[in-house]
Design an enzyme around this catalytic site. Structure first.
Site, PDB file in Angstrom:
ATOM      1  N   HIS A 154       6.864   4.459  15.749  1.00 42.08           N
ATOM      2  CA  HIS A 154       6.678   5.225  14.513  1.00 42.08           C
ATOM      3  C   HIS A 154       6.759   6.706  14.862  1.00 42.08           C
ATOM      4  CE1 HIS A 154       4.098   5.798  10.590  1.00 42.08           C
ATOM      5  NE2 HIS A 154       5.071   6.693  10.690  1.00 42.08           N
ATOM      6  N   HIS A 173      20.057  14.246  19.865  1.00 41.62           N
ATOM      7  CA  HIS A 173      21.078  13.418  20.511  1.00 41.62           C
ATOM      8  C   HIS A 173      20.520  12.574  21.664  1.00 41.62           C
ATOM      9  CE1 HIS A 173      21.328  15.889  24.198  1.00 41.62           C
ATOM     10  NE2 HIS A 173      21.029  16.893  23.384  1.00 41.62           N
ATOM     11  N   ASP A 203      -1.531  -9.885   1.934  1.00 41.74           N
ATOM     12  CA  ASP A 203      -2.642 -10.805   2.166  1.00 41.74           C
ATOM     13  C   ASP A 203      -3.828 -10.564   1.234  1.00 41.74           C
ATOM     14  OD1 ASP A 203      -1.117 -11.897   4.186  1.00 41.74           O
ATOM     15  OD2 ASP A 203      -2.121 -10.784   5.780  1.00 41.74           O
ATOM     16  N   ASP A 204      -3.863  -9.407   0.567  1.00 37.67           N
ATOM     17  CA  ASP A 204      -4.923  -9.097  -0.390  1.00 37.67           C
ATOM     18  C   ASP A 204      -4.569  -9.725  -1.733  1.00 37.67           C
ATOM     19  OD1 ASP A 204      -6.795  -8.072  -2.119  1.00 37.67           O
ATOM     20  OD2 ASP A 204      -6.539  -5.979  -1.504  1.00 37.67           O
ATOM     21  N   SER A 209       0.837  -1.201   0.000  1.00 37.45           N
ATOM     22  CA  SER A 209       0.000   0.000   0.000  1.00 37.45           C
ATOM     23  C   SER A 209       0.873   1.254   0.000  1.00 37.45           C
ATOM     24  CB  SER A 209      -0.953  -0.037   1.199  1.00 37.45           C
ATOM     25  OG  SER A 209      -1.856  -1.125   1.081  1.00 37.45           O
ATOM     26  N   GLY A 210       0.310   2.375   0.488  1.00 36.54           N
ATOM     27  CA  GLY A 210       1.010   3.653   0.384  1.00 36.54           C
ATOM     28  C   GLY A 210       2.346   3.692   1.099  1.00 36.54           C
ATOM     29  N   HIS A 211       2.408   3.104   2.298  1.00 34.42           N
ATOM     30  CA  HIS A 211       3.669   3.103   3.041  1.00 34.42           C
ATOM     31  C   HIS A 211       4.760   2.377   2.253  1.00 34.42           C
ATOM     32  CE1 HIS A 211       6.111   3.529   6.636  1.00 34.42           C
ATOM     33  NE2 HIS A 211       6.377   2.236   6.601  1.00 34.42           N
TER      34      HIS A 211
END
Length: 200
Positions: free
Chosen positions: A134, A125, A30-31, A7-9
């Site tokens: 994320h 740092h 899985d699609d 997908s987009g990611h």
């Protein structure tokens, strides 16, 4: 390289790999309706025997799904950084992690496994990012911030220095974090406040 997720990611990870001239042999997804992504074949559900010496990156932005998939993958995990990212030579980056376009990662940052440091974000740092974190686009982590496993730091958020954020937290986009955040917290605002503790 192999990817899991079409997908987009995945498109951003493909952009990073292509910028580094790393070939991609296929994408698991899985699609079963998906057949290709940017001319890269989508080969269906995960098959541990497919090109089993290639490295794999899980190209899914959701932390919990990424963690679930990582638990059954048998391929070795790769990692990738876009050439536009500025990463200090002292940074430690673990397998499965990705650093996207125009990111800055400063001295002695420790990046766990399967971490996403997304477009134009900044990690200063001595920060420590747990596994499956994320850091969303344009987020800023000041120095010596600790982020627990599975936490999402939303787009455009700012975390002030010396803050500890627990595991499996959701920091809403645009939040300004000035106090320590407990595990499983949903947080929003400027200054940010804890809206809910989910415990799952």
């Amino acid at each position: 390289m192999l990817l899991y997720g079409a997908s987009g990611h995945a498109k951003v990870i493909i952009s990073c790999l292509r910028a580094n001239r790393v070939p991609i042999s296929g994408i698991f997804d899985d699609d079963l309706q998906k057949k290709d992504l940017w001319s890269i074949p989508v080969i269906g559900k995960y098959n541990p025997d497919f090109d089993n010496e290639s490295l794999l990156i899980i190209a899914i932005g959701n932390n919990q799904i990424r963690r679930k998939i990582a638990s059954f993958i048998q391929h070795p995990f790769g990692k990738v950084t876009h050439p536009s990212a500025i990463i200090d030579e002292s940074v430690k980056m673990s397998a499965g992690s990705v650093i996207f376009h125009n990111v800055v990662v400063q001295a002695d940052v420790n990046i766990g496994k399967h971490v996403i440091i997304n477009t134009s974000s900044s990690v200063d740092h001595d920060c420590v990012l747990g596994d499956f974190v994320h850091i969303a686009p344009n987020a800023t982590l000041c120095g010596n911030v600790q982020v627990g496993e599975g936490t999402l730091i939303g787009a455009g958020s700012i975390v002030t220095p010396n803050i500890t954020i627990g595991k499996n937290c959701l920091i809403a986009a645009g939040s300004v974090i000035t106090k320590h955040i407990p595990d499983f917290a949903i947080v929003r605002g400027n200054p940010a406040r804890v809206l809910k503790i989910t415990y799952d």
